[in-house]
Design a protein around this motif. Structure first.
Motif, mmCIF file in Angstrom:
data_model
loop_
_atom_site.group_PDB
_atom_site.id
_atom_site.type_symbol
_atom_site.label_atom_id
_atom_site.label_comp_id
_atom_site.label_asym_id
_atom_site.label_seq_id
_atom_site.Cartn_x
_atom_site.Cartn_y
_atom_site.Cartn_z
ATOM 1 N N ALA A 18 0.775 -1.195 -0.057
ATOM 2 C CA ALA A 18 0.001 0.026 0.059
ATOM 3 C C ALA A 18 0.935 1.428 0.226
ATOM 4 N N LEU A 22 0.365 3.747 -3.005
ATOM 5 C CA LEU A 22 -0.013 5.159 -2.642
ATOM 6 C C LEU A 22 0.853 6.453 -2.880
ATOM 7 N N LEU A 143 -5.642 -4.484 -3.171
ATOM 8 C CA LEU A 143 -5.459 -3.034 -2.857
ATOM 9 C C LEU A 143 -5.997 -1.937 -3.618
ATOM 10 N N MET A 144 -6.043 -2.009 -5.099
ATOM 11 C CA MET A 144 -6.623 -1.295 -6.014
ATOM 12 C C MET A 144 -7.990 -1.007 -6.046
ATOM 13 N N GLN A 145 -8.592 -2.157 -5.672
ATOM 14 C CA GLN A 145 -9.968 -2.295 -5.327
ATOM 15 C C GLN A 145 -10.455 -1.280 -4.198
ATOM 16 N N ASN A 146 -9.623 -1.527 -3.338
ATOM 17 C CA ASN A 146 -9.818 -0.749 -1.999
ATOM 18 C C ASN A 146 -9.838 0.660 -2.161
ATOM 19 N N VAL A 147 -8.758 0.914 -2.987
ATOM 20 C CA VAL A 147 -8.501 2.467 -3.145
ATOM 21 C C VAL A 147 -9.567 3.088 -4.117
ATOM 22 N N VAL A 148 -9.863 2.120 -5.203
ATOM 23 C CA VAL A 148 -11.150 2.753 -5.857
ATOM 24 C C VAL A 148 -12.456 2.825 -5.165
ATOM 25 N N SER A 150 -12.560 3.547 -1.940
ATOM 26 C CA SER A 150 -12.762 4.281 -0.950
ATOM 27 C C SER A 150 -12.645 6.076 -1.893
ATOM 28 N N VAL A 151 -12.037 5.934 -2.844
ATOM 29 C CA VAL A 151 -12.057 7.292 -3.728
ATOM 30 C C VAL A 151 -13.416 7.579 -4.177
ATOM 31 N N SER A 152 -13.995 6.539 -4.766
ATOM 32 C CA SER A 152 -15.385 6.858 -5.269
ATOM 33 C C SER A 152 -16.614 7.049 -4.319
ATOM 34 N N LEU B 67 -8.653 -1.525 -13.498
ATOM 35 C CA LEU B 67 -8.729 -0.680 -12.070
ATOM 36 C C LEU B 67 -7.719 0.502 -12.407
ATOM 37 N N LEU B 71 -9.044 4.332 -11.819
ATOM 38 C CA LEU B 71 -8.205 5.129 -10.924
ATOM 39 C C LEU B 71 -7.986 6.471 -11.753
ATOM 40 N N LEU B 74 -10.881 8.553 -11.820
ATOM 41 C CA LEU B 74 -11.403 9.173 -10.634
ATOM 42 C C LEU B 74 -10.517 10.226 -9.971
ATOM 43 N N ALA B 83 -9.708 12.832 -1.423
ATOM 44 C CA ALA B 83 -9.307 11.432 -1.839
ATOM 45 C C ALA B 83 -8.390 10.901 -0.931
ATOM 46 N N ALA B 86 -9.672 9.987 2.451
ATOM 47 C CA ALA B 86 -10.419 8.538 2.141
ATOM 48 C C ALA B 86 -9.733 7.424 2.167
ATOM 49 N N ILE B 87 -8.711 7.478 1.214
ATOM 50 C CA ILE B 87 -7.799 6.276 1.154
ATOM 51 C C ILE B 87 -7.093 5.953 2.597
ATOM 52 N N SER B 90 -9.503 4.424 4.999
ATOM 53 C CA SER B 90 -10.018 3.222 4.729
ATOM 54 C C SER B 90 -9.059 2.158 5.070
ATOM 55 N N LEU B 91 -7.706 2.511 4.748
ATOM 56 C CA LEU B 91 -6.622 1.692 4.892
ATOM 57 C C LEU B 91 -6.233 1.392 6.409
#
Lengths: 153, 93
Positions: A18, A22, A143-148, A150-152, B67, B71, B74, B83, B86-87, B90-91
């Motif tokens: 991550a 990130l 990880l990318m699914q989580n990021v997408v 949370s951002v969306s 993805l 991204l 987005l 953004a 939020a990331i 969530s992490l």
């Protein structure tokens, strides 16, 4: 004991993954000069593979091969080299039409083409690298699914 | 079996790769595949496992591509600081 060690090194370290991804995203976001959408999505894709390879470490052949490709791609664009002669079309996968005259490649050969850095490996090493590669790919996708997600939101 | 075919062409003098080792690795690979829970615990033929593995890797590559595109969309449209917040939120949770 060997099995335990190999299991430990195999499980992807999610926080490390991550962190690298990130950090790359933050850099990409800052560069507002990247106007074209296609360019940015390609850069994000390469950042994803690069962070995956960095998290995996240099001990694996696939991670070394991926990092080589990313660095080659980055340096060739930086110096303005024409990117026609790519080492392999990994980042721009084309659909290849199978030549009916050629013998159909064995399943192991197909796998060798899919897993980076696995061209000249024997079968047992190929299977190990594949298992490792799949685990990291899966973690990267999650990880990318989580990021997408949370951002969306 | 495919392993016999490849070991025929690669006569490595350094280490003899036994069929048992290959079978062990193939079963580990099978355990990683998404259908591992659905199928019975009996080992599938190695060729099938390799085929499924190739398909799985291709689908994962495709997912990464998709993805990345999402991204990229987005990030272009959302506000950066929210953004990032939020990331991270969530992490950490």
């Amino acid at each position: 004991m060997n099995r335990k060690n190999s299991n430990k090194s195999r499980n992807p370290n999610k926080p490390t993954l991550a962190f690298y991804f990130l950090r790359a995203l933050a850099c990409i976001n800052k560069k507002t000069s990247m106007a074209s959408y296609n360019q940015r999505s390609g850069t994000i894709k390469r950042a994803a593979y690069a962070s995956m390879a960095l998290a995996a470490g240099p001990k694996r052949a696939w991670s070394r091969a991926v990092l080589c490709r990313v660095l080659w791609w980055g340096s060739s664009r930086l110096h303005g080299f024409p990117t026609r002669r790519r080492p392999r079309a990994f980042f721009h996968r084309r659909v290849r039409v199978a030549d009916p005259k050629l013998r159909e490649p064995s399943k192991a050969d197909v796998l060798r083409r899919l897993v980076p850095g696995a061209k000249a490996m024997d079968l047992s090493r190929l299977l190990e690298e594949t298992a490792h590669y799949i685990q990291y790919l899966r973690a990267q996708v999650l990880l990318m699914q989580n990021v997408v997600g949370s951002v969306s939101d | 079996m495919s392993s016999r075919r490849t070991t025929r062409s690669r006569q490595s003098s350094s280490s003899r790769i036994t069929d048992e080792q290959i079978n062990d690795l193939v079963s580990k690979l099978q355990a990683l595949l998404p259908e591992a829970g659905i199928r019975s615990n009996n080992s599938m033929p190695a060729a099938r496992v390799l085929q499924d593995t190739c398909n799985h890797i291709r689908s994962l590559h495709q997912e990464v591509d998709d993805l990345s595109e999402r991204l990229s969309e987005l990030l272009a449209t959302t506000d950066t600081t929210s953004a990032q917040a939020a990331i991270i939120r969530s992490l950490l949770m």
